[in-house]
Scaffold this motif. Structure first.
Motif, mmCIF file in Angstrom:
data_model
loop_
_atom_site.group_PDB
_atom_site.id
_atom_site.type_symbol
_atom_site.label_atom_id
_atom_site.label_comp_id
_atom_site.label_asym_id
_atom_site.label_seq_id
_atom_site.Cartn_x
_atom_site.Cartn_y
_atom_site.Cartn_z
ATOM 1 N N ILE A 27 46.792 23.448 55.800
ATOM 2 C CA ILE A 27 48.253 23.405 55.906
ATOM 3 C C ILE A 27 48.783 24.816 55.669
ATOM 4 O O ILE A 27 48.556 25.407 54.619
ATOM 5 C CB ILE A 27 48.850 22.416 54.902
ATOM 6 N N VAL A 28 49.489 25.331 56.669
ATOM 7 C CA VAL A 28 50.056 26.686 56.583
ATOM 8 C C VAL A 28 51.517 26.570 56.138
ATOM 9 O O VAL A 28 52.303 25.862 56.772
ATOM 10 C CB VAL A 28 49.972 27.407 57.936
ATOM 11 N N PRO A 29 51.910 27.265 55.051
ATOM 12 C CA PRO A 29 53.296 27.173 54.569
ATOM 13 C C PRO A 29 54.281 27.814 55.561
ATOM 14 O O PRO A 29 53.910 28.563 56.458
ATOM 15 C CB PRO A 29 53.258 27.952 53.251
ATOM 16 N N GLN A 30 55.559 27.475 55.340
ATOM 17 C CA GLN A 30 56.623 28.046 56.173
ATOM 18 C C GLN A 30 56.680 29.560 56.001
ATOM 19 O O GLN A 30 56.466 30.097 54.916
ATOM 20 C CB GLN A 30 57.966 27.415 55.784
ATOM 21 N N ARG A 31 56.954 30.270 57.087
ATOM 22 C CA ARG A 31 57.045 31.716 57.114
ATOM 23 C C ARG A 31 55.741 32.375 56.686
ATOM 24 O O ARG A 31 55.707 33.382 55.976
ATOM 25 C CB ARG A 31 58.184 32.227 56.226
ATOM 26 N N SER A 32 54.610 31.797 57.145
ATOM 27 C CA SER A 32 53.300 32.356 56.854
ATOM 28 C C SER A 32 52.427 32.248 58.097
ATOM 29 O O SER A 32 52.658 31.408 58.978
ATOM 30 C CB SER A 32 52.622 31.619 55.685
#
Length: 309
Positions: A27-32
């Motif tokens: 899971i890739v976080p927001q703004r990453s």
């Protein structure tokens, strides 16, 4: 023993499944952005959200934030164009715009950007006089940002802005600047004082000038009023005299008017002659004294005649 072996095998399988899931689901976080390598080679860049990787083949090699980052540029000694050494602190704002270039374009883009900012600042300050380093901070910041942005483009980062946070001067330069500022303030104060005195003198002279003008105008109006008054007085006297003469002329034409006129003249003649005789002055007697006597006798006779009547 068989139970213990089965338990261990089950635990091993469960652990394998957990590790596989951990390496497979990311899971890739927001703004990453995550950079994925497959067998040590760049594969793809993962944006924010849920992603499935190939177990034991894919690996997240780099993780980058796309948020704006603040980097404190350490104090550096710079020499100005007029050979004055100053210490400058700065703050730089950067942002990753290409995770692939930021991963493989340079080893450490933060350190590289900080070092590049220092060298660029020394170059820009070396072309600027000391006085202008304080007056043209915004211009210096713009030049540093432009140079950094061009150099950092292959690294996949963008330099948003650079701000000079502090400029440290040597003690001798501070004293000289303070003396210069003090002299400048004294000069401005002297100029302001002289301008004030000059304006005051101008105001006083203008006041005197206006006073003289007002007095001359008042004198002129006074003379005009007096002349008009005298003219009006003469006019009134002339009118009154004319009116009196007209009445006298009308009275003479009436019955007894001529005799009354002669009587009036005789009275005035006797009165004035008597006053002249009372004064202790030299008298001038007409050559024809008999004529004067005759006139007096005639006037006396006229008075007697009027008394009898």
């Amino acid at each position: 023993m068989s139970f213990d072996f089965g338990t261990i095998l089950a635990l091993g399988v469960a652990l394998f499944v957990i590790i596989t899931l951990f390496k497979t689901a990311r899971i890739v976080p927001q703004r990453s952005n995550f950079v994925v390598e497959r067998l040590g080679k760049y594969s793809r860049t993962l944006d924010s959200g849920f992603h499935i990787l190939v177990p034991f083949l894919d690996k997240v090699a780099y993780q980058h934030t796309l948020k704006e980052e603040v980097i404190d540029v350490e104090r550096q000694a710079c020499v100005t164009k007029d050979n004055i050494q100053v210490g400058i602190n700065g703050v730089m704002y950067i942002q990753v715009i290409d995770a692939h270039k930021a991963s493989y374009g340079i080893n450490n883009y933060r350190y590289a950007a900080s070092q590049l900012a220092q060298t660029t600042m020394r170059s820009v300050i070396g072309q600027t006089d000391l006085d202008k380093t304080f007056e043209e901070r915004s211009k210096i910041n713009e030049e540093v940002v432009r140079a950094l942005d061009e150099a950092a483009a292959p690294w996949g980062i963008k330099v948003l802005r650079y701000e000079i946070s502090d400029i440290e001067l040597p003690g001798s330069i501070k004293d000289a600047l303070e003396q210069q500022m003090r002299a400048e303030r004294e000069r401005r104060a002297a100029i302001a004082k002289s301008e004030g005195e000059r304006q005051s003198m101008i105001n006083v002279s203008e006041g005197h000038k206006q006073e003289v003008i007002n007095m001359s105008q008042a004198e002129k109006q006074k003379q005009i009023n007096e002349a008009e008054g005298r003219a009006k007085e003469i006019e009134l006297i002339a009118s009154a005299t004319a009116e009196g003469l007209q009445k006298i002329a009308l009275a003479i034409k009436e019955e007894g008017g001529h005799e009354a006129m002669n009587l009036r003249i005789a009275e005035q003649y006797v009165k004035e002659f008597g006053n002249l005789a009372k004064t202790n002055n030299t008298m001038i007697i007409p050559a024809e004294l008999s004529s004067v006597g005759g006139a007096v006798a005639g006037l006396t006779e006229m008075l007697k005649t009027k008394n009898i009547k």
